[in-house]
Design a protein around this motif. Structure first.
Motif, short mmCIF file in Angstrom:
data_model
loop_
_atom_site.label_atom_id
_atom_site.label_comp_id
_atom_site.label_asym_id
_atom_site.label_seq_id
_atom_site.Cartn_x
_atom_site.Cartn_y
_atom_site.Cartn_z
N SER A 91 -0.98 -5.71 67.23
CA SER A 91 -0.61 -6.95 67.91
C SER A 91 0.91 -7.08 67.87
O SER A 91 1.59 -6.32 67.15
CB SER A 91 -1.23 -8.16 67.20
OG SER A 91 -0.64 -8.29 65.91
N GLY A 92 1.40 -8.09 68.58
CA GLY A 92 2.84 -8.34 68.58
C GLY A 92 3.33 -8.82 67.22
O GLY A 92 4.37 -8.39 66.72
N ASN A 96 6.14 -7.03 64.86
CA ASN A 96 7.34 -7.70 64.36
C ASN A 96 7.36 -7.75 62.83
O ASN A 96 8.41 -7.58 62.22
CB ASN A 96 7.44 -9.12 64.94
CG ASN A 96 7.86 -9.10 66.39
OD1 ASN A 96 8.63 -8.22 66.80
ND2 ASN A 96 7.39 -10.04 67.17
N PHE A 127 9.98 -17.03 69.46
CA PHE A 127 8.59 -16.85 69.01
C PHE A 127 8.37 -15.38 68.69
O PHE A 127 8.67 -14.52 69.51
CB PHE A 127 7.59 -17.30 70.08
CG PHE A 127 6.16 -17.16 69.61
CD1 PHE A 127 5.61 -18.11 68.75
CD2 PHE A 127 5.39 -16.07 69.98
CE1 PHE A 127 4.31 -17.98 68.29
CE2 PHE A 127 4.08 -15.93 69.52
CZ PHE A 127 3.54 -16.90 68.67
N GLU A 179 14.58 -12.14 71.45
CA GLU A 179 13.83 -11.84 72.67
C GLU A 179 14.83 -11.77 73.83
O GLU A 179 15.57 -12.74 74.02
CB GLU A 179 12.84 -12.97 72.98
CG GLU A 179 11.76 -13.21 71.95
CD GLU A 179 11.13 -14.60 72.12
OE1 GLU A 179 10.21 -14.75 72.94
OE2 GLU A 179 11.57 -15.54 71.44
N GLU A 184 7.71 -17.79 75.04
CA GLU A 184 7.03 -19.03 74.64
C GLU A 184 8.01 -20.20 74.56
O GLU A 184 7.64 -21.35 74.79
CB GLU A 184 6.36 -18.85 73.26
CG GLU A 184 5.36 -17.70 73.18
CD GLU A 184 4.23 -17.83 74.18
OE1 GLU A 184 3.67 -18.92 74.27
OE2 GLU A 184 3.93 -16.83 74.85
N ASP A 212 12.68 -8.06 70.29
CA ASP A 212 11.25 -8.35 70.41
C ASP A 212 10.92 -8.34 71.90
O ASP A 212 11.18 -9.30 72.62
CB ASP A 212 10.94 -9.72 69.78
CG ASP A 212 9.47 -10.11 69.94
OD1 ASP A 212 8.76 -9.45 70.73
OD2 ASP A 212 9.05 -11.08 69.29
N VAL A 214 7.85 -7.89 73.05
CA VAL A 214 6.39 -8.05 73.13
C VAL A 214 6.00 -8.65 74.49
O VAL A 214 5.02 -8.23 75.10
CB VAL A 214 5.88 -8.90 71.95
CG1 VAL A 214 4.42 -9.30 72.16
CG2 VAL A 214 6.03 -8.13 70.65
N LYS A 241 1.47 -6.90 73.80
CA LYS A 241 0.93 -7.49 75.04
C LYS A 241 0.56 -6.44 76.11
O LYS A 241 -0.51 -5.89 76.03
CB LYS A 241 1.90 -8.56 75.57
CG LYS A 241 1.93 -9.80 74.66
CD LYS A 241 2.37 -11.07 75.38
CE LYS A 241 2.02 -12.30 74.57
NZ LYS A 241 3.07 -12.77 73.67
C1 LIG Z 1 3.06 -13.03 72.20
C2 LIG Z 1 4.30 -12.74 71.45
C3 LIG Z 1 4.28 -12.33 70.10
C4 LIG Z 1 3.00 -12.29 69.29
O1 LIG Z 1 2.11 -11.34 69.75
P1 LIG Z 1 0.57 -11.38 69.22
O2 LIG Z 1 -0.03 -10.15 69.84
O3 LIG Z 1 -0.01 -12.66 69.68
O4 LIG Z 1 0.63 -11.29 67.74
C5 LIG Z 1 5.46 -11.98 69.50
N1 LIG Z 1 6.63 -12.03 70.17
C6 LIG Z 1 6.69 -12.43 71.46
C7 LIG Z 1 8.02 -12.44 72.15
C8 LIG Z 1 5.54 -12.80 72.14
O5 LIG Z 1 5.61 -13.23 73.41
#
Ligand SMILES: *Cc1c(COP(=O)(O)O)cnc(C)c1O
Length: 392
Positions: A91-92, A96, A127, A179, A184, A212, A214, A241
């Motif tokens: 997962s993201g 991280n 986020f 990011e 988010e 990041d 993600v 993601k």
């Molecule tokens: C969605 C997101 C995360 C978390 O990812 P998960 O798979 O929900 O744990 C981390 N960083 C960013 C920038 C995200 O958009």
């Protein structure tokens, strides 16, 4: 189920491309791709084929063994980026978490514990996931409130504020995490100057720069990764993601020099690098990292911006349209502040799925290959939803 979510009243049961159907057979145009995940749309035939073929061969062997799909994916990602080393998570947040642990470990290995080089710098509204470390590093306190004591030595400074960044980054900084477009937090792109300033300050103070990606990664902004457009290369990059198009996977990409600090036994995961996930992800990256798909992102982006501007010239619901590629935010004008969730609900009632990014911003993150007729149908439904919302 734990009441941590407030799911929409309709239950999707089937999807194809950028269309989703609910239990009653009603159809929806999907402008969310499951929060920037299904970047090639739902049930993409090549991915169904890859997943089915892998399911017949090998599901899981654990990291006591390596596996061919994981090796192939690591090779593909390192050949396509600055990186020479990949770690796979699920997962993201996990990616991280691993990146932040790695940064702390690198600083301790290189400078010793006496240097107290442990400070992590991140940004307000950022986020990074929901583990305890990542909610603490993230810049939205509501996600870490009530879970203390939290991991320490983390500073949150203003996003896109060069002076604040220069004042904060020093020899005690072990990492800066950012990011390239805050997702988010409201779909807020980092300025190129800001990212360059972070890069220079990190280099000057031997701190690691973590991007990041993600949400921005795997083609979402019109490049394979957003750092490629920014002209700034991070030391560590995280992806998740869209990497699995809906099959859970996360990745940490870095240089050989940094990656070697994750020596045998220092970190790990039961599922990370699982053959099902890595086989799908390898195919996803192969399909997305082409001029055809990436150019298509930029063309569709321009098309959506033009449509939203035209909706806005008639209705005045938006104060600002912003974003990169197919990660687009529409900040609501003062009269509609706080109403993003209500507009999402109205959109769903009119047959189009959209997202928000906080109470004041609508967020659009359609599949990178959404057909134009489907996109236009979705935007027309959105316009009708906005009209009915305004007349309420
Ligand atoms: C969605 C997101 C995360 C978390 O990812 P998960 O798979 O929900 O744990 C981390 N960083 C960013 C920038 C995200 O958009």
């Amino acid at each position: 189920m734990a009441p941590v979510y407030a799911p929409a009243p309709v239950i999707p049961v089937r999807a194809q491309g950028s269309r989703v159907w609910d239990e009653e057979g009603r159809d929806y145009v999907d402008l969310t791709s499951g929060i920037a995940v299904c970047a090639l749309g739902h049930a993409h035939p090549a991915l169904v084929e890859t997943l089915s073929r892998q399911a017949e061969q090998l599901w899981h062997v654990s990291n006591v063994f390596t596996n061919i799909p994981a090796l192939k994916l690591a090779l593909r990602l390192t050949e396509a980026t600055f990186a020479e080393n990949a770690f796979f998570a699920n997962s993201g947040a996990e990616a991280n978490e691993a990146a932040l642990k790695l940064a702390r470990r690198v600083a301790i290995d290189r400078f010793g514990t006496e240097a107290r080089k442990t400070r992590i710098i991140s940004f307000e509204q950022s986020f990074h996931g929901r583990t305890l470390f990542t909610v603490s590093v993230g810049g939205q306190q509501k996600y870490s409130d009530g879970f203390g004591p939290l991991p320490g030595d983390i500073s949150h400074i203003r996003f896109n504020d060069i002076d604040a960044a220069l004042a904060a980054i020093d020899d005690r900084t072990c990492a800066v995490i950012v990011e390239p477009v805050q997702g988010e937090g409201g779909v807020i792109p980092a300025t190129a100057d800001f990212l360059r300033c972070l890069r220079d300050a990190c280099t000057r103070h031997n701190a690691l720069l973590i991007f990041d990606e993600v949400q921005t990664g795997i083609g979402r902004t019109g490049s394979l990764f957003a750092y490629m457009d920014a002209g700034v290369t991070p030391d560590i990059l995280t992806a998740a993601k869209a990497l699995g198009n809906g099959f859970p996977i996360g990745a940490v990409l870095t240089t050989a020099e940094i990656g070697k600090h994750f020596s045998v036994g220092t970190h790990g995961s039961t599922y990370g690098g699982n053959p099902l996930a890595t086989a799908v992800a390898d195919r996803v990256v192969e399909l997305i990292n082409t001029p055809h798909v990436l150019d298509g992102v930029r063309e569709r982006s321009a098309h959506i911006f033009a449509s939203l501007r035209s909706i806005n010239s008639r209705t005045g619901v938006f104060r600002e349209l912003r974003g990169a590629g197919l990660l687009i935010g529409a900040e609501l004008s003062d009269a509609y502040h706080g109403r993003s969730k209500d507009i999402m609900t109205a959109a769903l009632e009119h047959g189009v799925m959209i997202l928000n990014a906080g109470p004041n911003v609508l967020r659009f993150a359609p599949a990178l290959n959404i057909p134009y007729e489907c996109l236009d149908e979705g935007l027309a439904r959105l316009e009708r939803a906005i009209d009915s919302f305004r007349s309420d």
